[in-house]
Write a protein that holds these residues in place. Sequence first.
Motif, short mmCIF file in Angstrom:
data_model
loop_
_atom_site.label_atom_id
_atom_site.label_comp_id
_atom_site.label_asym_id
_atom_site.label_seq_id
_atom_site.Cartn_x
_atom_site.Cartn_y
_atom_site.Cartn_z
N GLY A 89 15.08 -40.66 -75.41
CA GLY A 89 16.50 -40.58 -75.47
C GLY A 89 16.93 -39.22 -75.26
N SER A 90 18.23 -39.09 -74.97
CA SER A 90 18.74 -37.67 -74.86
C SER A 90 18.72 -36.91 -76.22
CB SER A 90 19.98 -37.53 -74.25
OG SER A 90 20.95 -38.30 -74.77
N ASP A 91 18.79 -37.75 -77.47
CA ASP A 91 18.54 -37.05 -78.66
C ASP A 91 17.49 -36.33 -78.94
OD1 ASP A 91 20.80 -38.44 -79.39
OD2 ASP A 91 19.98 -39.55 -81.08
N CYS A 156 30.30 -31.38 -75.50
CA CYS A 156 30.16 -32.78 -75.36
C CYS A 156 31.11 -33.09 -74.37
CB CYS A 156 30.00 -33.70 -76.60
SG CYS A 156 29.61 -35.33 -76.43
N ASN A 160 32.15 -37.36 -77.52
CA ASN A 160 32.19 -38.31 -78.60
C ASN A 160 32.51 -37.86 -79.79
OD1 ASN A 160 31.29 -40.60 -80.18
ND2 ASN A 160 29.40 -40.73 -79.42
N ALA A 187 26.35 -37.65 -72.08
CA ALA A 187 25.78 -39.16 -72.05
C ALA A 187 26.64 -39.92 -71.33
CB ALA A 187 25.77 -39.18 -73.59
N TYR A 188 28.05 -39.55 -71.19
CA TYR A 188 28.98 -40.56 -70.47
C TYR A 188 29.46 -40.18 -68.96
CZ TYR A 188 29.10 -42.02 -75.39
OH TYR A 188 28.68 -42.49 -76.33
N THR A 211 21.56 -39.51 -70.20
CA THR A 211 20.84 -40.68 -70.77
C THR A 211 20.88 -41.86 -69.99
OG1 THR A 211 20.56 -41.82 -72.88
CG2 THR A 211 22.85 -41.38 -72.04
N SER A 213 20.95 -44.55 -71.90
CA SER A 213 21.38 -45.55 -72.81
C SER A 213 22.77 -46.16 -72.84
CB SER A 213 21.29 -44.87 -74.18
OG SER A 213 20.20 -44.37 -74.59
N LYS A 214 23.44 -45.34 -72.05
CA LYS A 214 25.24 -45.88 -71.88
C LYS A 214 25.31 -46.55 -70.57
CE LYS A 214 25.19 -44.20 -75.92
NZ LYS A 214 25.54 -42.82 -76.26
N ARG A 222 14.92 -46.39 -74.83
CA ARG A 222 14.82 -44.71 -75.42
C ARG A 222 14.30 -43.89 -73.83
NH1 ARG A 222 17.93 -44.28 -77.30
NH2 ARG A 222 17.34 -42.35 -78.82
C1 LIG Z 1 24.89 -41.97 -77.31
C2 LIG Z 1 24.98 -40.58 -77.15
C3 LIG Z 1 23.77 -39.97 -76.89
C4 LIG Z 1 22.50 -40.68 -76.27
O1 LIG Z 1 21.66 -40.86 -77.10
P1 LIG Z 1 20.13 -41.24 -76.55
O2 LIG Z 1 19.28 -40.78 -77.50
O3 LIG Z 1 20.04 -40.83 -74.99
O4 LIG Z 1 20.28 -42.80 -76.63
C5 LIG Z 1 23.77 -38.62 -76.50
N1 LIG Z 1 24.98 -37.90 -76.87
C6 LIG Z 1 26.16 -38.52 -77.15
C7 LIG Z 1 27.29 -37.67 -77.19
C8 LIG Z 1 26.04 -40.04 -77.15
O5 LIG Z 1 27.28 -40.51 -77.63
#
Ligand SMILES: *Cc1c(COP(=O)(O)O)cnc(C)c1O
Length: 353
Positions: A89-91, A156, A160, A187-188, A211, A213-214, A222
Amino acid sequence: MSQDSRYKQLSPRSGFETLSVYDGVVGACSIDLSDNTNLWGMPPSAKKALEDFSYSDVTRYPSAYTTELKESLSRYVGVDRSMVVTGCGSDDILDSAIRAFGNAGATLACSDPTFSMIPVLSRINGLMVKTVSFDRDGDISVDALLSAGADIIYICSPNNPTGSPASLDRIETVADELKGLVVVDQAYAEYSATSLTQVLTRHSNVLITRTMSKAFGMAGLRVGYAIGSSELVNEVEKSRGPYKVGALGSAAAIAAVENDLSWIEKVVEETLSVRSRFVTSVGSLGYKPLPSDANFVLIPMDNACDVAETMLRAGIGVRSFRNLTGIGNALRVTMAPWLMLEEFLGVLEAAVS
Ligand SMILES: *Cc1c(COP(=O)(O)O)cnc(C)c1O
């Protein structure tokens, strides 16, 4: 000695007493509009890659730093593969980057409100967080970010939970002026009108995180990635460590990036068209949603917490926020196929009247 008293002799890192485990998860619901994931599903080739996965391979470790996935991603983004790092994940990449470039006691600056994981990841790594206001036009405030005297600046874009993008020229000014690391969280990115990758051609202190994830619809697998100068990326990889992306996630991500880009494009197009319809409908109920460059919409609403509870009782998950700086209470709603948003609007209309 009992187990209980032995634990009392341990002490976690200083600062850990202020941390708790993540509780942003909304309760069980049949329509989950709470976490900005892709409600159109996962891309078809990625799904096929999971179905065709050779399970005998799971006895082996995957590629330590995902050589093949980085190759695919570098072609997709249009940079050299030495400029790509992946993560759980990018986290995971945000965490690794903060650790690689922030000594304990250093400061990270970011605008407020922003991604809720940033203060957490900073504090886990022993950094202090300074938050500053956005500019009145909704863009980042270059002066405020720079005058925080920070070692790392996090931006960001689209942001978000507000959905607002940061402009390219302001990001470049921040990158010009700051000696430290500038993290741009995209992420978006797939939903946004502004491409930011050109920042990298002029600034070797910028890391852009992205990511799967989106828009790519694979939050459960992940897989995240980031791009930046090869020197910078190398330090992030050291910090991250080997084997962070599993073989299944890697296979699905490669398949999606190689074969599903037109599928993603169609989903993004649909998302944006649904978003404008949604904003109009919410507006006609008397609300003023913030303009969004992402796949979610933030609706300022005094009784956001009550409405979120009402929604959950109706089987719909949305994220409520209390007292956001400059905004107040608000609901964040993930865009989804229109039938799902219609359910949300129906409950909201009943709650208003
Ligand atoms: C959802 C999101 C992430 C992504 O998290 P992952 O770990 O890649 O799932 C990262 N930064 C922001 C701002 C997000 O909203």
